[in-house]
Design a protein around this motif. Sequence first.
Motif, mmCIF file in Angstrom:
data_model
loop_
_atom_site.group_PDB
_atom_site.id
_atom_site.type_symbol
_atom_site.label_atom_id
_atom_site.label_comp_id
_atom_site.label_asym_id
_atom_site.label_seq_id
_atom_site.Cartn_x
_atom_site.Cartn_y
_atom_site.Cartn_z
ATOM 1 N N ASN A 93 83.772 56.184 -7.249
ATOM 2 C CA ASN A 93 82.770 57.194 -6.891
ATOM 3 C C ASN A 93 83.258 58.629 -7.037
ATOM 4 O OD1 ASN A 93 80.585 55.541 -6.183
ATOM 5 N ND2 ASN A 93 81.424 55.175 -4.136
ATOM 6 N N THR A 94 84.504 58.909 -6.621
ATOM 7 C CA THR A 94 84.914 60.304 -6.504
ATOM 8 C C THR A 94 86.424 60.427 -6.561
ATOM 9 O OG1 THR A 94 84.639 62.299 -5.137
ATOM 10 C CG2 THR A 94 85.013 60.213 -3.972
ATOM 11 N N PHE A 95 86.908 61.641 -6.882
ATOM 12 C CA PHE A 95 88.329 61.945 -6.949
ATOM 13 C C PHE A 95 88.621 63.228 -6.166
ATOM 14 C CE2 PHE A 95 87.516 59.970 -11.134
ATOM 15 C CZ PHE A 95 88.518 59.013 -11.196
ATOM 16 N N VAL A 96 89.907 63.390 -5.808
ATOM 17 C CA VAL A 96 90.422 64.689 -5.402
ATOM 18 C C VAL A 96 91.887 64.741 -5.837
ATOM 19 C CG1 VAL A 96 91.174 63.990 -3.076
ATOM 20 C CG2 VAL A 96 90.591 66.385 -3.533
ATOM 21 N N VAL A 97 92.343 65.932 -6.269
ATOM 22 C CA VAL A 97 93.716 66.108 -6.720
ATOM 23 C C VAL A 97 94.489 66.916 -5.695
ATOM 24 C CG1 VAL A 97 95.191 67.204 -8.442
ATOM 25 C CG2 VAL A 97 93.162 65.945 -9.169
ATOM 26 N N ILE A 98 95.618 66.373 -5.254
ATOM 27 C CA ILE A 98 96.615 67.125 -4.507
ATOM 28 C C ILE A 98 97.894 66.970 -5.319
ATOM 29 C CG2 ILE A 98 97.819 67.488 -2.325
ATOM 30 C CD1 ILE A 98 94.755 65.403 -2.226
ATOM 31 N N HIS A 99 98.046 67.844 -6.302
ATOM 32 C CA HIS A 99 99.077 67.661 -7.318
ATOM 33 C C HIS A 99 100.449 67.452 -6.688
ATOM 34 C CE1 HIS A 99 100.775 68.058 -11.318
ATOM 35 N NE2 HIS A 99 101.742 68.765 -10.757
ATOM 36 N N PRO A 100 101.229 66.464 -7.174
ATOM 37 C CA PRO A 100 100.971 65.611 -8.328
ATOM 38 C C PRO A 100 100.259 64.309 -7.982
ATOM 39 C CG PRO A 100 103.186 65.243 -7.579
ATOM 40 C CD PRO A 100 102.589 66.259 -6.639
ATOM 41 N N ASN A 101 99.605 64.250 -6.829
ATOM 42 C CA ASN A 101 98.928 63.032 -6.404
ATOM 43 C C ASN A 101 97.440 63.087 -6.734
ATOM 44 O OD1 ASN A 101 101.192 61.730 -4.608
ATOM 45 N ND2 ASN A 101 101.113 63.894 -4.068
ATOM 46 N N LEU A 102 96.899 61.931 -7.064
ATOM 47 C CA LEU A 102 95.488 61.789 -7.377
ATOM 48 C C LEU A 102 94.906 60.755 -6.426
ATOM 49 C CD1 LEU A 102 93.187 62.512 -9.420
ATOM 50 C CD2 LEU A 102 93.926 60.507 -10.727
ATOM 51 N N ILE A 103 93.848 61.112 -5.713
ATOM 52 C CA ILE A 103 93.239 60.232 -4.713
ATOM 53 C C ILE A 103 91.814 59.909 -5.153
ATOM 54 C CG2 ILE A 103 92.588 59.988 -2.291
ATOM 55 C CD1 ILE A 103 94.776 61.980 -1.589
ATOM 56 N N LEU A 104 91.421 58.647 -5.040
ATOM 57 C CA LEU A 104 90.065 58.280 -5.444
ATOM 58 C C LEU A 104 89.378 57.486 -4.354
ATOM 59 C CD1 LEU A 104 89.824 55.027 -6.380
ATOM 60 C CD2 LEU A 104 91.120 55.863 -8.320
ATOM 61 N N GLY A 105 88.045 57.611 -4.323
ATOM 62 C CA GLY A 105 87.202 56.874 -3.400
ATOM 63 C C GLY A 105 86.347 55.889 -4.168
ATOM 64 N N THR A 106 86.201 54.686 -3.623
ATOM 65 C CA THR A 106 85.499 53.619 -4.323
ATOM 66 C C THR A 106 84.222 53.229 -3.592
ATOM 67 O OG1 THR A 106 86.583 51.788 -3.153
ATOM 68 C CG2 THR A 106 87.766 52.753 -5.025
ATOM 69 N N SER A 107 83.462 52.394 -4.245
ATOM 70 C CA SER A 107 82.241 51.884 -3.640
ATOM 71 C C SER A 107 82.508 50.492 -3.101
ATOM 72 C CB SER A 107 81.119 51.854 -4.681
ATOM 73 O OG SER A 107 79.872 51.635 -4.074
ATOM 74 N N GLY A 108 82.994 50.434 -1.865
ATOM 75 C CA GLY A 108 83.194 49.165 -1.200
ATOM 76 C C GLY A 108 84.628 48.791 -0.911
ATOM 77 N N ASP A 109 85.608 49.483 -1.521
ATOM 78 C CA ASP A 109 86.993 49.073 -1.320
ATOM 79 C C ASP A 109 87.907 50.223 -0.913
ATOM 80 O OD1 ASP A 109 88.638 46.905 -1.104
ATOM 81 O OD2 ASP A 109 89.330 46.943 -3.181
ATOM 82 N N GLY A 110 87.353 51.264 -0.329
ATOM 83 C CA GLY A 110 88.157 52.303 0.296
ATOM 84 C C GLY A 110 88.813 53.287 -0.640
ATOM 85 N N VAL A 111 90.028 53.695 -0.278
ATOM 86 C CA VAL A 111 90.723 54.811 -0.908
ATOM 87 C C VAL A 111 92.005 54.323 -1.577
ATOM 88 C CG1 VAL A 111 91.799 57.068 -0.508
ATOM 89 C CG2 VAL A 111 89.784 56.388 0.821
ATOM 90 N N PHE A 112 92.283 54.888 -2.772
ATOM 91 C CA PHE A 112 93.505 54.576 -3.509
ATOM 92 C C PHE A 112 94.185 55.889 -3.902
ATOM 93 C CE2 PHE A 112 90.971 50.834 -3.886
ATOM 94 C CZ PHE A 112 91.846 49.764 -4.027
ATOM 95 N N VAL A 113 95.508 55.812 -4.093
ATOM 96 C CA VAL A 113 96.284 56.984 -4.473
ATOM 97 C C VAL A 113 97.194 56.631 -5.649
ATOM 98 C CG1 VAL A 113 97.849 58.803 -3.691
ATOM 99 C CG2 VAL A 113 96.326 57.706 -2.064
ATOM 100 N N SER A 114 97.377 57.588 -6.549
ATOM 101 C CA SER A 114 98.374 57.460 -7.611
ATOM 102 C C SER A 114 99.306 58.662 -7.559
ATOM 103 C CB SER A 114 97.712 57.406 -8.995
ATOM 104 O OG SER A 114 98.690 57.424 -10.015
ATOM 105 N N ALA A 115 100.615 58.396 -7.668
ATOM 106 C CA ALA A 115 101.604 59.471 -7.716
ATOM 107 C C ALA A 115 102.276 59.545 -9.079
ATOM 108 C CB ALA A 115 102.661 59.265 -6.633
#
Length: 429
Positions: free
Chosen positions: A262-284
């Motif tokens: 559904n959506t993203f936000v960047v806190i460099h160098p991390n990338l956080i995403l929101g999903t439809s039904g399965d919560g929040v994920f992060v990539s570093a």
Amino acid sequence: MKKNLHLGILSGVIVLLSSAAVAQWTKTVLPAPPYGHGALPGRVNALAADGSSIYAGTLGGNLYYSVDNGGTWVLVDSGMTNSDITAIVTVSGSVYVGAYGNLANISYGGYGHGSGIYFTSDNGTHWRRAGATLADTNIFAMTLIDSEIVAGTWGGGAYISSDQGATWSQIVRGLDNPFVRTLAVGGIRLFAGTWGDGVFFSDDHGQSWTQSNLGINNLFVNSIVTDGPSVYMGNTEGVYKSGDGGFSWTLKDSGLTTSYINTFVVIHPNLILGTSGDGVFVSANNGESWMKVDTGLTDGYIYCFAVNGSKIFAGSLNGEVWSRPLAEIITAVNDRWKGDVANSFKLYQNYPNPFNPATKIVYQLAAPARVTLRVFDMLGKVVATLVDGIKPPGTHEVMFDASHLSSGVYVYQIRIGDYTSSKKMVLMK
């Protein structure tokens, strides 16, 4: 002595339990509006932070304002209509809100009375329409490029304003799909994600557009975000990444347990995403792999993010605004990712060593990674940068020519994210 020892152990357990209780998402439910004002808070569809202030907009037409970092919320949309709120941006002390009429009902896709853009310069006490051009036009997304405001509409393409929203010009030449669902800016490049025709970009503030979907299978775009040279797009297939400014795309779903983004936000160098039904994920690691960070999150439908100081906020269903200290998320993902990285590459000793004047440096990657390989003298000065970019998995060889350097000991260092490994070599002339 035993009593004191037991007390010490008990104190330690209490501290650990307290830390565990804090290390999770916490929920605040937006208050119900007065009778007759509008629908109860539905999905929290838009969040924005402006200094110490946070705004939350819902499907149902309610806009809320918090001055204590999300602790309490008050309704601040007197003078607005009951249209659904779909986007919020802040500009020089003013707040601009995009409204969509009847988004949640059967007339989805039709224009609704009260749609358009509203703005306030006094924290929501008074609201005015931002330009008659967009009155009753369904707004789906807004962003800023330089000092201009860009609006994406559902059915009318994109518009831009260079006078704080007083007047708007349509910018659709080459933007063949009028249903603009998301907007993003990376440098001078403006991106538009459409519903059915994928991604378009413009390098002239929207005066002309280029469609760019190489590698994308599903052209119904939910969200786009940029982070330096990288661009990320989310749809119902997962996360697509572009490393060439949006010209080509590759699916990056390692670690994701859902494909609906559904959506993203960047806190460099991390990338956080929101999903439809399965919560929040992060990539570093630039989207190469993802880690779930949903402890305490009881609603997995995340539609928007905002970052305010040390906290991140996420909008969900039923007027729920979730918050969590950023440090918890970033520390967790970085600690795990560093361990993964440490086991995913190897730096070999150069050969020959000692050498004159050239030597070979070999490193091995188990997965794609952004690699920096530099050579330092014994004073810590960089004397050569041998690699700086994203490299594919496999064995890589780099020649280092030191014919311009003096005899002595040098250090070569490989860096992947926050992880480094170094070795010494001897130049003997």
